[in-house]
Design a protein around this motif. Structure first.
Motif, PDB file in Angstrom:
ATOM      1  N   LYS A  64      -1.661  -4.858   8.880  1.00  0.00           N
ATOM      2  CA  LYS A  64      -0.532  -5.632   8.368  1.00  0.00           C
ATOM      3  C   LYS A  64      -0.811  -6.052   6.934  1.00  0.00           C
ATOM      4  O   LYS A  64      -1.920  -6.508   6.625  1.00  0.00           O
ATOM      5  CB  LYS A  64      -0.384  -6.876   9.257  1.00  0.00           C
ATOM      6  CG  LYS A  64       0.883  -7.662   9.044  1.00  0.00           C
ATOM      7  CD  LYS A  64       0.908  -8.790  10.073  1.00  0.00           C
ATOM      8  CE  LYS A  64       2.155  -9.616   9.956  1.00  0.00           C
ATOM      9  NZ  LYS A  64       2.120 -10.715  10.942  1.00  0.00           N
ATOM     10  N   CYS A  65       0.218  -5.892   6.088  1.00  0.00           N
ATOM     11  CA  CYS A  65       0.048  -6.309   4.697  1.00  0.00           C
ATOM     12  C   CYS A  65       0.124  -7.828   4.613  1.00  0.00           C
ATOM     13  O   CYS A  65       1.037  -8.452   5.140  1.00  0.00           O
ATOM     14  CB  CYS A  65       1.144  -5.701   3.810  1.00  0.00           C
ATOM     15  SG  CYS A  65       1.132  -6.358   2.134  1.00  0.00           S
ATOM     16  N   LYS A  70       4.275  -5.688   5.942  1.00  0.00           N
ATOM     17  CA  LYS A  70       4.521  -4.317   6.375  1.00  0.00           C
ATOM     18  C   LYS A  70       3.434  -3.883   7.370  1.00  0.00           C
ATOM     19  O   LYS A  70       2.257  -4.163   7.184  1.00  0.00           O
ATOM     20  CB  LYS A  70       4.514  -3.379   5.163  1.00  0.00           C
ATOM     21  CG  LYS A  70       4.939  -1.972   5.517  1.00  0.00           C
ATOM     22  CD  LYS A  70       4.857  -1.048   4.306  1.00  0.00           C
ATOM     23  CE  LYS A  70       5.097   0.372   4.789  1.00  0.00           C
ATOM     24  NZ  LYS A  70       4.415   1.362   4.000  1.00  0.00           N
ATOM     25  N   GLU A  72       1.380  -0.992   9.658  1.00  0.00           N
ATOM     26  CA  GLU A  72       0.989   0.420   9.722  1.00  0.00           C
ATOM     27  C   GLU A  72       0.121   0.626  10.945  1.00  0.00           C
ATOM     28  O   GLU A  72      -0.782  -0.174  11.212  1.00  0.00           O
ATOM     29  CB  GLU A  72       0.192   0.812   8.478  1.00  0.00           C
ATOM     30  CG  GLU A  72       0.969   0.649   7.198  1.00  0.00           C
ATOM     31  CD  GLU A  72       0.935   1.899   6.345  1.00  0.00           C
ATOM     32  OE1 GLU A  72       0.835   3.004   6.914  1.00  0.00           O
ATOM     33  OE2 GLU A  72       0.981   1.746   5.115  1.00  0.00           O
ATOM     34  N   ASP A  79      -6.160   9.370  10.452  1.00  0.00           N
ATOM     35  CA  ASP A  79      -5.289   8.362   9.827  1.00  0.00           C
ATOM     36  C   ASP A  79      -6.112   7.397   8.985  1.00  0.00           C
ATOM     37  O   ASP A  79      -5.722   7.014   7.884  1.00  0.00           O
ATOM     38  CB  ASP A  79      -4.547   7.559  10.909  1.00  0.00           C
ATOM     39  CG  ASP A  79      -3.382   8.348  11.510  1.00  0.00           C
ATOM     40  OD1 ASP A  79      -3.140   9.477  11.040  1.00  0.00           O
ATOM     41  OD2 ASP A  79      -2.737   7.832  12.437  1.00  0.00           O
ATOM     42  N   LYS A  83      -6.128   6.703   4.842  1.00  0.00           N
ATOM     43  CA  LYS A  83      -5.753   5.403   4.288  1.00  0.00           C
ATOM     44  C   LYS A  83      -6.835   4.773   3.417  1.00  0.00           C
ATOM     45  O   LYS A  83      -6.524   4.089   2.459  1.00  0.00           O
ATOM     46  CB  LYS A  83      -5.427   4.431   5.444  1.00  0.00           C
ATOM     47  CG  LYS A  83      -4.015   4.587   5.970  1.00  0.00           C
ATOM     48  CD  LYS A  83      -2.992   4.118   4.940  1.00  0.00           C
ATOM     49  CE  LYS A  83      -1.591   4.544   5.370  1.00  0.00           C
ATOM     50  NZ  LYS A  83      -0.633   4.395   4.261  1.00  0.00           N
ATOM     51  N   CYS A 303      -1.505  -2.039  -0.015  1.00  0.00           N
ATOM     52  CA  CYS A 303      -0.095  -1.798   0.306  1.00  0.00           C
ATOM     53  C   CYS A 303       0.628  -1.379  -0.984  1.00  0.00           C
ATOM     54  O   CYS A 303       0.162  -1.660  -2.079  1.00  0.00           O
ATOM     55  CB  CYS A 303       0.508  -3.080   0.862  1.00  0.00           C
ATOM     56  SG  CYS A 303       2.247  -2.912   1.284  1.00  0.00           S
ATOM     57  N   THR A 309      -3.875  -4.761   2.955  1.00  0.00           N
ATOM     58  CA  THR A 309      -3.489  -4.517   4.340  1.00  0.00           C
ATOM     59  C   THR A 309      -4.721  -4.611   5.225  1.00  0.00           C
ATOM     60  O   THR A 309      -5.698  -3.906   4.999  1.00  0.00           O
ATOM     61  CB  THR A 309      -2.829  -3.128   4.471  1.00  0.00           C
ATOM     62  OG1 THR A 309      -1.729  -3.076   3.557  1.00  0.00           O
ATOM     63  CG2 THR A 309      -2.341  -2.882   5.865  1.00  0.00           C
TER      64      THR A 309
END
Ligand SMILES: [Zn+2]
Length: 777
Positions: A64-65, A70, A72, A79, A83, A303, A309
């Motif tokens: 979470k940002c 936001k 993810e 993944d 990132k 983010c 994030t």
């Protein structure tokens, strides 16, 4: 303490209709759970809180940002790799050129060892330098050993790299092999039994491979942190390069060993150059990838809004993991994709009633949400075992008998049969009764042992050999004896009852027919066949072959219910496979056939007839014996006639012989006019009385034999002291008497000899006998 907290939920309410629809496809045992306890729970389904604020557990893969909120979801290691912030560095690794210690074949693990590059080593490095040059190396790191230092220097001059800028780092030095330095590499290797062992066991004064892996990995993570967008060359030794490569991908010991084994003798040849990718991953202190806390929490990224994030702090509720079992245990979707997707619903699961809100539920919610399918096709819901008084079993109160004690006392099969035949396999509570286990033990286990022992005693080896040949054909014996035909039909019926109920997952209904069958086999078939076993000829052979066939097939069909005893029978009777549990299920006919018949449709109608007839025979026998008991006449007293009202058995002489024997009558008559189902002619003639008395004498002598511990083969002498009438009676039946009790001619005396004691007195009405037996032995 109660306080408000935020949680993560699965929105079950949105898929409620699908849950109810998928539940319709599941076969519940007992059936009422489907729409009852479970169905009602589904109808009232609420959203499912799946997060817990704990440290231990599977972390929620949600980031979470901090600035714009936001979210993810990073669902895989890939993944994460995509990132995390990367340095932009390109990595190359090179093993030093051939050195003197390689040629001498000695271990060189000390920094001061004067092992220089050989001429060949130098030439090889020069040879590869053009390839290195193309990579535009910005920084060279090297181990500070003589051979790596020389390699770096030779290479630097070839690719116009300033030698003074080579960075020497102790962490990428050769493995410290301690006291093995200067010895043959073989000595070092032989110090360990496996490659794996080198990771945890260090040689004297040396280091183990975990220590080596940790120092080279620490080096790698550090340069990844400190440099950006550089082309970096690392010059080191074989083992350090191997374990740096392992640390770079977060390999554990097993994976590291595999990497080495997959690469031939040396992980990397002298003077060889390789490039490799590196992305920092969540790892534990041994640089093994680990997606748990606290390591996963170090994964942070930027983010688009410019904020940081970070992972949300929660872990999953363990029920979420139980519900994911069918896919997670197969490492789906990263592996076994087709296998999982083609086999979404398990054939069968079993658990306790409390799981309607637990495992049964979470399995269905997740399989419905992910695939819109039920996670299981059949489910057996078991109840709870309580004490005999219906109280909760408690370790603290010790209000129960230790199950192991029960197993020692009655055997695991007895306990298993008891539980499988009880309502606990259909979600009902069971008040556990040791007495009932004892009953199963006596009525099933002991009776079966007796049947088997009896068979074993009379199956002589030549016939046994013949029999085993016969059984390879896997066909039932074609005996003419009505008892054989009947027990084979009963076996057929048993197999069908068990199969049909197992197909429905109704374990109690599948188990109970075993009890009746054992009763029929023991108290009717074998008891009625006793004399057949003792005779000679065709009928004896049929009895033995049939008993053997029945026990062998019985073992196969009861293997799931009494695994130990069935195995014992199967092995003792010469079953073909290594174990009964590897056998094919014996019932092969389609269950949609309404007829009986593992042995073929033709036989099926005959099966039905014999099953019916034998039931009727046993009913008549039992009524006949009741009538005797009412009249106060013991069974040994023969009677003239039994009259049967129903004439369905008329003409079935072989079956009627069984009635005559059991009820002890001379003849059977039929008369539809009698009042009850059977009528016994109770008139006693002098002949019948005499025969009854004779039977009593036989019984008396057999008891004497038994008390003396004689076997049927022991011939005896019989001394009888009696009066004239007594002597007449025994003489009339003497041939039969001698045959039954295996005796020489009877010796009578008026007053008895010195050996005759009063203990052996038999009184029959107004007759008196003093009987003594003796053997030659
Ligand atoms: Zn943001």
């Amino acid at each position: 303490m109660n306080y408000a907290t935020s949680s993560w939920f699965v929105k079950v309410t949105a898929i409620k209709d699908k849950l109810l629809k998928n539940n319709e496809e599941i076969n519940w045992v007992p059936a009422h759970i489907k729409d009852g306890r479970f169905g009602k729970w589904l109808e009232g389904a609420r959203d499912w809180a799946i997060s817990r604020s704990r440290f231990w557990g599977a972390p929620l893969p949600v980031w979470k940002c901090e600035k714009c909120d936001k979210l993810e979801v990073l669902g895989s290691i890939d993944d994460i790799k995509n990132k995390v912030k990367k340095s932009g560095n390109k990595y190359f690794i090179m093993r030093h050129g051939e050195s003197e210690h390689n040629k001498k074949n000695v271990v060189s693990s000390k920094v001061l060892n004067p092992h220089h590059l050989t001429e060949k080593g130098k030439t090889d490095i020069k040879g590869i330098s053009q390839k290195v040059k193309k990579e535009n190396i910005d920084i060279i790191f090297s181990s500070d050993f003589v051979r790596t230092k020389e390699t770096a220097e030779v290479l630097a001059s070839e690719i116009d790299y300033d030698k003074s800028k080579i960075i020497f780092d102790k962490r990428i030095r050769e493995l410290n092999t301690g006291t093995f330095d200067g010895k043959s590499p073989r000595d070092y290797h032989n110090y360990f039994t496996t490659l794996e062992e080198k990771f945890t066991k260090a040689p004297p004064e040396g280091e183990n491979l975990i220590e080596l892996k940790n120092r080279v990995s620490e080096f790698l993570y550090e340069i990844e942190e400190n440099y950006q967008d550089k082309n970096i060359l690392i010059i080191s030794h074989e083992y350090p390069i191997w374990l740096l490569s392992a640390g770079a991908i977060g390999a554990d010991i097993k994976q590291s060993v595999k990497m080495k084994e997959d690469n031939g003798d040396d992980y990397i040849e002298t003077g060889e150059l390789r490039g490799f990718d590196f992305t920092p991953l969540p790892h534990n202190e041994n640089y093994e990838i680990d997606l748990h806390r606290p390591y996963i929490d170090k994964i942070e990224f930027d983010c688009l809004c410019g904020g940081k994030t970070k992972r949300v702090v929660h872990v999953f509720d363990c029920w979420f993991e139980s519900g994911s079992m069918p896919y997670a245990s197969a490492h789906y979707p990263f592996e076994n994709k087709n296998k999982v997707e083609n086999n979404l619903s398990a054939e069968f699961i079993a658990e306790g009633l409390d799981q309607t809100r637990g495992w049964f539920y979470t399995l269905l919610v997740l399989s419905t949400a992910l695939f819109d399918k039920p996670a299981y096709k059949n489910v057996i819901v078991n109840g709870i075992i309580l004490t005999e008084d219906g109280e909760k079993i408690s370790k603290r109160l010790k209000n129960y008998t230790d199950p192991i004690e029960i197993v020692h006392k009655y055997g695991a099969d007895a306990l298993r049969l008891y539980l499988l035949s009880s309502p606990v396999v259909r979600a009902e509570d069971l008040n556990f009764s040791e007495h009932s286990v004892d009953e199963v033990y006596k009525k099933v286990i002991l009776r079966l042992w007796n049947v088997y022992s009896f068979y074993d005693m009379y199956a002589p080896s030549p016939l046994g050999g013949e029999a085993s040949k016969y059984y390879l054909a896997a066909e039932p014996p074609s005996s003419k004896n009505v008892l054989d035909k009947w027990i084979l039909a009963r076996l057929d019926e048993l197999m069908q009852e068990i199969t049909v109920n197992l197909e429905k997952y109704e374990l109690d209904k599948a188990t109970r027919p075993i009890f009746d069958f054992v009763d029929d086999l023991s108290t009717w078939y074998v008891r009625r066949s006793r004399d057949r076993f003792k005779d000679e000829g065709e009928d004896k052979k049929d009895a033995i072959l049939t008993t053997r066939f029945v026990l062998l097939e019985f073992a196969k069909v009861t293997a799931p219910f009494m695994p130990f005893m069935s195995e014992r029978f199967y092995k003792s009777l010469g079953g073909e496979k290594e174990s009964v549990h590897l056998e094919e299920w014996p019932f092969k006919k389609s269950l949609t056939d309404s007829v009986l018949g593992v042995f073929g449709v033709d036989k099926a109608s005959k099966d039905l007839e014999i099953l019916y007839d034998m039931k009727e025979i046993r009913r008549v026998v039992s009524l006949g014996l009741e009538a005797r008991a009412e009249a106060g006449l013991k069974v040994r007293q023969p009677l003239q006639k039994l009259i049967i009202k129903n004439d369905k058995l008329k003409g079935k002489d072989e079956l009627l012989e069984l009635v005559k024997d059991e009820v002890n009558v001379k003849e059977i008559g039929f008369d539809p006019g009698i009042e009850n189902d059977v009528k016994l002619d109770l008139r006693l003639t002098p002949e019948l009385i005499a025969e009854g008395q004779f039977r009593d004498i036989v019984r008396f002598v057999q008891d004497l034999r038994k008390k003396a511990g004689l076997t049927p083969d022991d011939e005896i002498s019989v001394f009888v002291q009696t009066d004239f009438s007594g002597e007449n009676l025994l003489k009339k039946f003497e041939d039969e008497f001698r045959k039954i009790v295996n005796a020489r001619p009877v010796e009578f005396s008026a007053s008895g000899g010195p050996a005759l004691g009063r203990n052996d007195l038999l009184k029959l009405d107004d007759l008196e006998f003093v009987i003594k037996i003796a053997t030659e032995k």
